[in-house]
Design an enzyme around this catalytic site. Sequence first.
Site, PDB file in Angstrom:
ATOM      1  N   GLU A 139       0.837  -1.194   0.000  1.00  0.00           N
ATOM      2  CA  GLU A 139       0.000   0.000   0.000  1.00  0.00           C
ATOM      3  C   GLU A 139       0.869   1.240   0.000  1.00  0.00           C
ATOM      4  O   GLU A 139       1.881   1.297   0.713  1.00  0.00           O
ATOM      5  CB  GLU A 139      -0.931   0.036   1.213  1.00  0.00           C
ATOM      6  CG  GLU A 139      -1.809   1.291   1.245  1.00  0.00           C
ATOM      7  CD  GLU A 139      -2.842   1.271   2.360  1.00  0.00           C
ATOM      8  OE1 GLU A 139      -3.260   0.170   2.763  1.00  0.00           O
ATOM      9  OE2 GLU A 139      -3.223   2.364   2.829  1.00  0.00           O
ATOM     10  N   GLU A 144      -3.876  11.498   1.855  1.00  0.00           N
ATOM     11  CA  GLU A 144      -4.854  10.975   2.813  1.00  0.00           C
ATOM     12  C   GLU A 144      -5.051  11.997   3.928  1.00  0.00           C
ATOM     13  O   GLU A 144      -4.100  12.345   4.638  1.00  0.00           O
ATOM     14  CB  GLU A 144      -4.412   9.642   3.408  1.00  0.00           C
ATOM     15  CG  GLU A 144      -5.463   9.044   4.338  1.00  0.00           C
ATOM     16  CD  GLU A 144      -5.064   7.709   4.938  1.00  0.00           C
ATOM     17  OE1 GLU A 144      -5.948   7.000   5.447  1.00  0.00           O
ATOM     18  OE2 GLU A 144      -3.860   7.367   4.906  1.00  0.00           O
TER      19      GLU A 144
END
Length: 250
Positions: A139, A144
Site C-alpha cells: 500500500e 490521505e
Amino acid sequence: MLGAGLLAAAGLPATRAAAATPASTSVLISGSLASYSTFESKWNYLYPWGDSHNGSALMVASSSNHNHVSLSGGVLTLTSTPYVGDGFNYHSGTVYAKQQVLVDSSWPSWEVSGDFQAPSAKGTWPAFWLTGVNSWPPESDILEFKGSATNWSNTYKNTSGAWSNTLTPISDPGAWHTYRAVLKKSGSSNVQIQYFIDGVLKGTHTGAGFVGQPMWLIIDYQMEGSSGSPGPTTTTYFRARNLYLARSSS
C-alpha cells in the site's frame, strides 16, 4: 569484430555494432476527465472489490448515476451525502484506474500525480492511493486526510515490516494542491517511493517487496472510520483534476 560491410548488411551503423536502447516513457492516464466516455475508458466506479471499505460510506456511483461521481470542466467531483440505512451513514463516490501499477524490470519507474481539493473536517476521509491487486500489502498513500489539515503519506510495508508515515500540515487543503509520487525499483524486490506536495519533496520511503506486485490506483472519498465521528451533517466534496499516470523503462 564485424567490418563495415557486414554491419551495413546487418542494418547497424558502420561506426558501432550496437546502439544503446533509449528509455521509453508511456503516459497511461492524461486528459481522462474531458468527458464521461473518456473517463469510463480509463476508470471504473466503486472499489475493485465492491462498494464499501473500512468507513461508514456506501459507494453508489455508476455510469448511469452521477450524483456521487461527476465531471465538469475537466474536474472530477466525488460527493458525499448523509444517509442512514443498511449500517451506513453516507452515500459517496470512489473510482479506480483500469491501468494497474506494476514496478518491475520492464517498467522500473512510475509517476502518479493529480491536483486535489480535499475536505479535512472531522469525519471526512479522502484519499489518493495504491493498494495490492492480489494481496495486501503493498500500500502507498499519496494523499490521505483523516479529519484534520494534515496530509498522511504512508507506505506499508517497509523493510522493518511496519508503516512509514510522513505527516505534512497543509494550508487550506480545500484549495488546489498537487500530490505526486515517484516509484523506482531499488534492488531486486524493493521500491523507493518519493512523495511530493506542490513540487516539494516531503518524504522518501521504501516499499519492501513491492517489485512485481500489481497495484490498483484509487481515488477514494470514504467517511468517518480513521477520520473520526460523527462526520458532517451536510453534503461535502472531494475534487480532482490533471490526473496523470506514466511509466518509464529506466
